[in-house]
Design a protein around this motif. Structure first.
Motif, PDB file in Angstrom:
ATOM      1  N   MET A 204       3.535  -5.707  -3.659  1.00  0.00           N
ATOM      2  CA  MET A 204       4.368  -4.612  -4.042  1.00  0.00           C
ATOM      3  C   MET A 204       4.843  -3.813  -5.035  1.00  0.00           C
ATOM      4  O   MET A 204       4.755  -2.733  -5.025  1.00  0.00           O
ATOM      5  CB  MET A 204       5.712  -5.149  -3.114  1.00  0.00           C
ATOM      6  N   GLU A 205       4.340  -4.248  -6.293  1.00  0.00           N
ATOM      7  CA  GLU A 205       4.893  -3.387  -7.231  1.00  0.00           C
ATOM      8  C   GLU A 205       3.740  -2.761  -7.139  1.00  0.00           C
ATOM      9  O   GLU A 205       3.625  -1.488  -7.922  1.00  0.00           O
ATOM     10  CB  GLU A 205       5.691  -4.103  -8.965  1.00  0.00           C
ATOM     11  N   SER A 208       3.952  -0.244  -4.609  1.00  0.00           N
ATOM     12  CA  SER A 208       4.889   1.758  -4.562  1.00  0.00           C
ATOM     13  C   SER A 208       4.852   2.411  -5.784  1.00  0.00           C
ATOM     14  O   SER A 208       5.178   3.473  -5.914  1.00  0.00           O
ATOM     15  CB  SER A 208       5.973   1.122  -4.662  1.00  0.00           C
ATOM     16  N   ASP A 210       6.538   1.088  -8.239  1.00  0.00           N
ATOM     17  CA  ASP A 210       7.897   1.281  -9.204  1.00  0.00           C
ATOM     18  C   ASP A 210       8.453  -0.348 -10.074  1.00  0.00           C
ATOM     19  O   ASP A 210       8.044  -1.006  -8.560  1.00  0.00           O
ATOM     20  CB  ASP A 210       9.172   1.371  -7.568  1.00  0.00           C
ATOM     21  N   ILE A 213      11.372  -3.013  -8.723  1.00  0.00           N
ATOM     22  CA  ILE A 213      11.274  -3.441  -7.746  1.00  0.00           C
ATOM     23  C   ILE A 213      10.973  -4.888  -7.726  1.00  0.00           C
ATOM     24  O   ILE A 213      12.227  -5.823  -7.638  1.00  0.00           O
ATOM     25  CB  ILE A 213      10.114  -3.381  -6.734  1.00  0.00           C
ATOM     26  N   ASN A 275       8.840   2.659   7.071  1.00  0.00           N
ATOM     27  CA  ASN A 275       7.846   2.633   5.665  1.00  0.00           C
ATOM     28  C   ASN A 275       7.079   1.636   6.735  1.00  0.00           C
ATOM     29  O   ASN A 275       5.639   2.408   6.632  1.00  0.00           O
ATOM     30  CB  ASN A 275       7.747   1.528   4.674  1.00  0.00           C
ATOM     31  N   ASN A 279       2.833   4.171   6.374  1.00  0.00           N
ATOM     32  CA  ASN A 279       2.041   3.213   5.535  1.00  0.00           C
ATOM     33  C   ASN A 279       1.190   2.204   7.097  1.00  0.00           C
ATOM     34  O   ASN A 279       0.486   1.079   6.759  1.00  0.00           O
ATOM     35  CB  ASN A 279       2.592   2.183   5.122  1.00  0.00           C
ATOM     36  N   HIS A 285       0.112  -2.976   3.635  1.00  0.00           N
ATOM     37  CA  HIS A 285       0.979  -2.089   4.102  1.00  0.00           C
ATOM     38  C   HIS A 285       1.576  -3.133   5.875  1.00  0.00           C
ATOM     39  O   HIS A 285       2.481  -3.686   5.953  1.00  0.00           O
ATOM     40  CB  HIS A 285       1.777  -1.044   4.567  1.00  0.00           C
ATOM     41  N   GLU A 458       2.562  12.107   3.980  1.00  0.00           N
ATOM     42  CA  GLU A 458       3.898  11.771   3.826  1.00  0.00           C
ATOM     43  C   GLU A 458       4.339  13.538   3.865  1.00  0.00           C
ATOM     44  O   GLU A 458       5.467  13.641   3.709  1.00  0.00           O
ATOM     45  CB  GLU A 458       3.796  12.197   2.526  1.00  0.00           C
TER      46      GLU A 458
END
Lengths: 458, 120
Positions: A204-205, A208, A210, A213, A275, A279, A285, A458
């Motif tokens: 997931m990191e 994303s 991000d 997370i 989400n 996705n 996803h 998006e």
């Protein structure tokens, strides 16, 4: 080598499904293979192979992710070969032993104790590679490093604990023996969950981009909720065992902390759904979303069957099996496939593209069939509860459950078909040779086109 | 630092709790397990009976729960002996010897006497 582990794990899943289907058909046709492969052989083959699927896939993913997290190659490359050889050798020997009727006779770990020792040794290269390559500094490490650390440490602890029965002190006291067995197995399930959830959080990191997370307070809060459950939640299996009453009380209280996770899923549901809609065309996803949905349903079931007043009825029925199947297929298998798809797409984009549609179809069939499978298991659990309340004999209860057994065997076949459509392409993609520079350029072009497509969406 | 501290507190609690479960938590007053019952338990494991049968809810569901089978009016010792001797509709005939059957019955009797049936 990481991919060799993943391919081996997919082979375990393939074989585990085959024996699972045979076992479920033995509910419908009681005389099926009674002499050659009766249920006391088909079930341990199924259970051993699917547990091996989960652990070996997690090991393969760890071997793949560890160098990427640490930014350096594995500390002990040759160790991975030793691990692989021991793992494959032990599996072959255990499977042959089961066919020949050579058992240790303990729930889930039905092979003789000697093998547990070799399995523990086979895990050492993984543990050495993990700790020596990552050199985790827990104070500043992201949560997935915590997950993996606990997963590895608790695998060793729970494996050792599950063989305490070899001591006379445990073997001669059935209440102690059964209690410790539930304790060890319950926590062992927690250890593979930790390994798989760690991989998912890392994924997931990556998806994303991000980094917060896996580093924020929420991530660690839920890690600790999971960890406490790993250690103390097992007791709801032992409500019927006449051990000290407060073992059950501790377990009940801890089980209820799962309501926090449940509430969090509901709170985040809208975001998860949007989400997924955004996705949905990305397979990774999609698999994560499906796992999330199964976590919701299974957690609801787990919380319900942890309540002593309900557990008194549901314990020892197929409702417990529904929970186990929902967790291992719906959650763990979907999460592992999310990571496998990520790796396949990243390293072999060109070939993966060819199979993407097949894997999507497989995902759809698996989850639809699992829903029927899950409901039919709960249904047969309810039939058993009703029969027990009416003091019906076991034979009558089994007779009344026949239709539901047909549904669960039938949907089991479809789960196998669905997963075959995921397993075979995954093996083909992962066993393909590394792309040539030309193919690599083509892959980059595909990835670039996808990125633009995503941006436009998006 | 706080997280690491919490981790160690929890691990300490886990090991303490495990020690309690291994000893006082499961040291309830129970009938002593005789040698025959111990031998029966070993046979139960060697033939992987747990794949189909449950003891205290632990095991497979193709066969009956054996926790209270010995004192169950519908089953009981004679019924169990017959099934062990010749198998059943779903159960293969394991060709147990008379001695093995004695040991298995002793084990089921011991489990039955140790059990507190919590079913409603």
């Amino acid at each position: 080598m990481a991919k060799a582990f993943i391919i081996l794990s997919l082979t375990y899943l393939l074989l585990g499904l085959t024996f699972g289907v045979i076992g479920s058909l033995q509910y419908v046709f009681p005389s099926l293979l009674t002499e050659s492969l009766a249920f006391h052989k088909s079930r341990p083959l199924h259970v051993y192979l699917v547990i091996s699927w989960l652990f070996t896939a997690a090991q393969g993913l760890l071997y793949y992710f560890i160098p990427r997290v640490a930014g350096r190659s594995l500390y002990w490359q040759q160790g991975t070969w030793i691990h692989f050889a021991l793992q494959a050798g032990v599996s072959l020997s255990i499977i042959t032993g089961f066919f020949m009727g050579y058992f240790g006779g303990r729930e889930y770990l039905e092979f003789p104790p000697f093998y547990a020792f070799i399995i523990a040794i086979s895990w050492l290269p993984l543990a050495i590679n993990f700790f020596a390559t990552i050199r985790p500094s827990l104070g500043i490490a992201p949560v997935y490093i915590w997950n993996w650390t606990i997963g590895i440490v608790f695998f060793f602890l729970t494996l050792a604990e599950s063989y305490l029965w070899t001591l006379d002190f445990v073997m001669s006291n059935t209440v102690r023996d059964i209690t410790i067995q539930w304790k060890a197995l319950g926590s062992m399930v927690g250890s593979w969950n930790m390994l798989i959830y760690g991989c998912t959080l890392f994924l997931m990191e990556k998806l994303s981009g991000d980094k917060t997370i896996a580093r924020n307070r929420t991530a660690f809060f839920f890690f600790f909720v999971g960890f406490v459950n790993l250690m103390f939640n097992w007791g709801h299996h032992t409500y019927a065992v006449p051990a000290a009453p407060w073992i059950a009380t501790v377990s009940y209280v801890i089980s209820m902390t799962e309501l926090l996770i449940f509430g969090h899923i509901i709170y985040k549901w809208k975001q998860t759904l949007s989400n997924a809609m955004r996705n949905g065309k990305h397979l990774t996803h999609k698999l994560l979303f499906l796992a999330d949905a199964w976590i919701f349903f299974n957690l609801a079931l787990a919380i319900a069957i942890s309540v002593p007043a309900l557990n008194a009825y549901t314990h020892g029925t197929h409702i417990t099996v529904a929970h186990a199947m929902g967790a291992t297929i719906g959650i763990n298998t979907m999460l592992i496939f999310a990571s496998i798809v990520f790796i396949a797409k990243k390293d072999h984009a060109n070939i993966f593209q060819k199979y993407s549609r097949t894997i999507r179809t497989g995902t759809l069939i698996t989850n639809a069939a699992l829903a029927i499978f899950w409901i039919s298991l709960i249904g047969s659990g309810l039939v058993k509860i009703s029969g027990q309340l009416n003091s019906e004999s076991f034979a009558i209860i089994m007779k009344k459950s026949e239709m539901l057994f047909k549904w669960f065997a039938g949907s089991g076949i479809f789960i196998m078909i669905g997963l075959l459509l995921m397993i075979i392409p995954a093996i083909r993609v992962l066993s393909a040779k590394r792309p040539t520079p030309r193919a690599k350029r083509q892959e980059l072009r595909i990835q670039h086109a996808e990125a633009i497509e995503k941006e436009m969406a998006e | 630092m706080q997280k690491t501290g919490l981790l160690f507190i929890l691990l300490f609690a886990y090991f303490g709790y495990s020690a309690y479960v291994y000893t006082a938590g499961t040291d309830m007053s129970q009938p002593a397990q005789k040698r025959e019952a111990m031998a029966g338990k070993q046979i139960f494991q060697d033939y992987n009976c747990i794949a189909c049968h449950q003891v205290y809810g632990l095991g497979g569901y193709l066969g009956t729960d054996l926790t209270n089978a010995w004192s169950d009016k519908k089953r009981g010792e004679a019924y169990m002996r017959a099934i062990l001797k010749s198998g059943g509709n779903r159960m293969p005939n394991f060709r147990f010897t008379d001695r093995q059957i004695e040991h298995l019955i002793a084990y089921f009797k011991y489990v039955d006497q140790s059990a507190v049936n919590n079913k409603p």
